[in-house]
Design a protein around this motif. Structure first.
Motif, PDB file in Angstrom:
ATOM      1  N   LEU A  73      63.380 -66.901  64.206  1.00 33.24           N
ATOM      2  CA  LEU A  73      62.415 -67.988  64.019  1.00 33.24           C
ATOM      3  C   LEU A  73      62.972 -69.264  64.644  1.00 33.24           C
ATOM      4  CD1 LEU A  73      61.565 -67.426  60.240  1.00 33.24           C
ATOM      5  CD2 LEU A  73      60.305 -66.579  62.202  1.00 33.24           C
ATOM      6  N   PHE A  74      62.278 -69.771  65.663  1.00 33.90           N
ATOM      7  CA  PHE A  74      62.677 -71.030  66.294  1.00 33.90           C
ATOM      8  C   PHE A  74      61.882 -72.159  65.635  1.00 33.90           C
ATOM      9  CE2 PHE A  74      63.608 -67.783  69.414  1.00 33.90           C
ATOM     10  CZ  PHE A  74      64.880 -68.141  69.857  1.00 33.90           C
ATOM     11  N   GLN A  75      62.570 -72.967  64.844  1.00 28.90           N
ATOM     12  CA  GLN A  75      61.933 -74.004  64.038  1.00 28.90           C
ATOM     13  C   GLN A  75      62.325 -75.384  64.568  1.00 28.90           C
ATOM     14  OE1 GLN A  75      62.020 -74.231  59.407  1.00 28.90           O
ATOM     15  NE2 GLN A  75      63.694 -75.519  60.122  1.00 28.90           N
ATOM     16  N   ARG A  76      61.384 -76.046  65.249  1.00 22.35           N
ATOM     17  CA  ARG A  76      61.670 -77.397  65.745  1.00 22.35           C
ATOM     18  C   ARG A  76      61.809 -78.371  64.586  1.00 22.35           C
ATOM     19  NH1 ARG A  76      57.289 -80.119  69.585  1.00 22.35           N
ATOM     20  NH2 ARG A  76      56.157 -80.059  67.623  1.00 22.35           N
ATOM     21  N   ASP A 131      67.430 -59.384  58.074  1.00 23.22           N
ATOM     22  CA  ASP A 131      67.007 -59.093  59.439  1.00 23.22           C
ATOM     23  C   ASP A 131      66.163 -60.215  60.034  1.00 23.22           C
ATOM     24  OD1 ASP A 131      64.853 -58.704  57.788  1.00 23.22           O
ATOM     25  OD2 ASP A 131      64.315 -56.711  58.550  1.00 23.22           O
ATOM     26  N   VAL A 132      66.273 -61.415  59.460  1.00 23.74           N
ATOM     27  CA  VAL A 132      65.582 -62.597  59.966  1.00 23.74           C
ATOM     28  C   VAL A 132      66.602 -63.707  60.175  1.00 23.74           C
ATOM     29  CG1 VAL A 132      63.875 -64.401  59.480  1.00 23.74           C
ATOM     30  CG2 VAL A 132      63.389 -62.009  58.892  1.00 23.74           C
ATOM     31  N   THR A 133      66.561 -64.345  61.348  1.00 26.43           N
ATOM     32  CA  THR A 133      67.456 -65.457  61.663  1.00 26.43           C
ATOM     33  C   THR A 133      66.634 -66.722  61.855  1.00 26.43           C
ATOM     34  OG1 THR A 133      69.099 -64.032  62.723  1.00 26.43           O
ATOM     35  CG2 THR A 133      69.123 -66.377  63.317  1.00 26.43           C
ATOM     36  N   LEU A 134      66.996 -67.774  61.154  1.00 25.68           N
ATOM     37  CA  LEU A 134      66.357 -69.069  61.324  1.00 25.68           C
ATOM     38  C   LEU A 134      67.189 -69.915  62.282  1.00 25.68           C
ATOM     39  CD1 LEU A 134      64.161 -71.162  60.459  1.00 25.68           C
ATOM     40  CD2 LEU A 134      65.794 -71.918  58.698  1.00 25.68           C
ATOM     41  N   VAL A 135      66.550 -70.363  63.351  1.00 24.90           N
ATOM     42  CA  VAL A 135      67.193 -71.265  64.298  1.00 24.90           C
ATOM     43  C   VAL A 135      66.598 -72.655  64.081  1.00 24.90           C
ATOM     44  CG1 VAL A 135      67.607 -71.797  66.728  1.00 24.90           C
ATOM     45  CG2 VAL A 135      67.492 -69.408  65.970  1.00 24.90           C
ATOM     46  N   SER A 136      67.435 -73.601  63.704  1.00 24.72           N
ATOM     47  CA  SER A 136      66.946 -74.947  63.391  1.00 24.72           C
ATOM     48  C   SER A 136      66.819 -75.795  64.643  1.00 24.72           C
ATOM     49  CB  SER A 136      67.883 -75.622  62.389  1.00 24.72           C
ATOM     50  OG  SER A 136      67.934 -74.880  61.187  1.00 24.72           O
ATOM     51  N   ALA A 137      66.108 -75.270  65.625  1.00 24.28           N
ATOM     52  CA  ALA A 137      65.895 -75.979  66.888  1.00 24.28           C
ATOM     53  C   ALA A 137      64.777 -75.281  67.636  1.00 24.28           C
ATOM     54  CB  ALA A 137      67.171 -76.000  67.731  1.00 24.28           C
ATOM     55  N   ASN A 153      69.678 -76.270  70.455  1.00 20.94           N
ATOM     56  CA  ASN A 153      71.005 -76.516  69.870  1.00 20.94           C
ATOM     57  C   ASN A 153      72.075 -75.614  70.477  1.00 20.94           C
ATOM     58  OD1 ASN A 153      70.372 -74.031  68.805  1.00 20.94           O
ATOM     59  ND2 ASN A 153      70.563 -74.651  66.652  1.00 20.94           N
ATOM     60  N   GLY A 154      71.717 -74.856  71.505  1.00 22.28           N
ATOM     61  CA  GLY A 154      72.696 -74.014  72.192  1.00 22.28           C
ATOM     62  C   GLY A 154      72.750 -72.574  71.721  1.00 22.28           C
TER      63      GLY A 154
END
Length: 486
Positions: A200-203, A305-311, A325-326
């Protein structure tokens, strides 16, 4: 009766769009039986956003009994919050019950509309001439597709939530979900059940409150059908309760504090991990962006099995998704829940009014109007669900019905003045715009510390939402008055 002039279909009223607004207008025109009319729809079926959005989990966030035309009610809704398929079927039923099929023209995308004393509307299915043009194209009709570097070369399937392919094979894949708005929150739990891994790409983190959805029991459904007055009372109660929430959007206390506490309590109850909870806590005032309803999004984010990306997603390098965020993640497929071109009204570039002025040029610094329905320089044009005609706290159907009533009054005026055209004065439009801006200045949409699709990025003005209660919109804009017109 409809006629033909020089090969063009000639009618009194041309309606563009067959979603809620267009069909609601068509129902009233059919019941009036005074004006000839046609509804132009670019697709091959009615429904608008509910026809186009068929992604897993799609549903309304307004209670079912409040999200239907009051003059064409449905009493046997199956859930408190209806799913997209049930809403779409409701709209088909309205067409059938009201006998609208003969007035519908499918595959008729509006290519251009030009005023020359009447409206000439060029479509992919031929030309229509009309005295009055009603734009009911909606604000959730054109998906926003981000221009990520590398997107064109991504080797896996890429799908927007509003262009969902039910036959797409996503099971067992590593899927990236871009977005954290209403569609993303609805679709994520269903994708997580099918994928090997979901990223999940979360802006920015959304504010989420409990949904508390459930099925109506057969006994409840039967009672509403047997006693329509009870369904109408429920609708009135839901409307009144929702309209009280406008105080939150003005930052009034304790209303906004109670809403914030509800959301934070919901987050704490469903996400025990303190570090993850911090990443899911918004850094802007509640209500600044759309407040979402969900009981299953937070549990989805806690899955192994879910990854949160804070970007936000920044670019794609082959199968590798690179976040701002790289962080880098290998993906097999990409789902875009990135919203719509809501503030830009894509149809505006195709509408030309008096003195060859395009509506897009008139709105180059953000949408403006008078009564949220008419625009100076564009005679006999009425825009439904357009400038400042949406809500962040109540049902959009109430707003659409208010505008339809305004158009009905305008049609009565035109019927009494056969040779006249209705064109609101620039002064009236400017005064209304100043009123909107003054009402908006102290709302959370402009002072909540966020960027949202409610605000036009070119002008910084609140151009989509009505800065007040739904009832105040009807009080101000529900009755046609010829005084502000030339």
């Amino acid at each position: 009766m409809n006629g033909a002039v020089n090969g063009a279909l000639d009618v009194d009223v041309a309606v563009v769009g067959a979603g809620f607004a267009g069909l609601g207008m068509a129902v009233q025109l059919a019941r009036r039986a005074r004006e000839s009319f046609v509804v132009l729809e670019r697709a091959d079926e009615v429904g608008g956003t509910w026809r186009d959005n068929v992604y897993p989990g799609v549903a309304c966030d307004v209670p079912s009994h409040l999200y239907s035309l009051s003059f064409a009610p449905k009493h046997d809704w199956t859930r408190v919050y209806a799913g997209g398929a049930e809403i779409q079927q409701y709209l088909r039923d309205v067409v059938r019950h009201e006998g609208l099929r003969p007035h519908l023209r499918f595959g008729a995308e509006m290519l251009a509309a030009r005023w020359d004393g009447r409206w000439t509307v060029e479509t992919t299915a031929g030309t229509v001439r009309a005295r009055v043009l009603v734009m009911a194209a909606g604000r959730l009709s054109e998906p926003r597709i981000p221009d990520f570097p590398g997107l064109a070369n991504f080797p896996g399937p890429v799908v927007h939530s509003a262009q969902w392919d039910p036959t797409a094979r996503l099971d067992g894949l590593r899927i990236g979900l871009c977005g954290s708005g209403a569609s993303a929150v609805q679709i994520a739990p269903h994708l997580a059940e099918r994928t090997e891994h979901l990223v999940l790409f979360q802006r920015s983190a959304p504010w989420i409150v409990p949904r508390q959805d459930r099925r109506y029991t057969p006994a409840e459904q039967e009672a509403f059908v047997r006693d329509p007055a009870a369904a109408r009372r429920l609708r009135a109660e839901l409307f009144t309760a929702a309209d009280r929430n406008v105080a939150q959007r003005f930052g009034a206390r304790p209303a906004i504090d109670e809403l914030r506490d509800l959301a934070l309590g919901h987050l704490a109850a469903q996400v025990p991990d303190e570090r993850l909870r911090a990443r899911l806590t918004p850094d802007y005032e509640i209500g600044c962006k759309r407040v979402l309803l969900s009981d299953d999004f937070y549990p989805t984010v806690t899955r192994p099995d879910v990854t949160l990306v804070s970007a936000a997603l920044e670019r794609l390098e082959g199968r590798t998704a690179v976040a701002r965020n790289g962080e880098r993640h290998e993906l097999d497929a990409l789902v875009l829940a990135t919203g719509f071109l809501a503030a830009e009204a894509p149809f505006a570039g195709r509408v030309t009014g008096r003195d060859e002025i395009r509506l897009a040029d008139h709105w180059s610094r953000g949408m403006t109007s008078y009564a949220s329905t008419v625009v100076s320089g564009f005679p006999n044009l009425f825009v439904l669900d357009g400038p400042n005609a949406s809500l962040g706290h109540n049902s959009a159907i109430h707003m659409i019905e208010t505008q339809i009533e305004y158009v009905r009054g305008a049609l009565d005026h035109l019927a009494a003045h056969p040779g006249a055209a209705l064109e609101v004065t620039p002064a009236a439009e400017r005064a209304y715009t100043r009123q909107i801006d003054a009402r908006s200045a102290h709302t959370v949409w402009l002072r909540g510390g966020c960027r949202s699709w409610y605000v036009d990025p070119r002008s910084g003005r609140l151009t989509l939402l009505w800065p007040g209660s739904a009832q105040s919109f009807r009080d101000l804009n529900g009755t046609f008055d010829p005084a502000p017109y030339h």
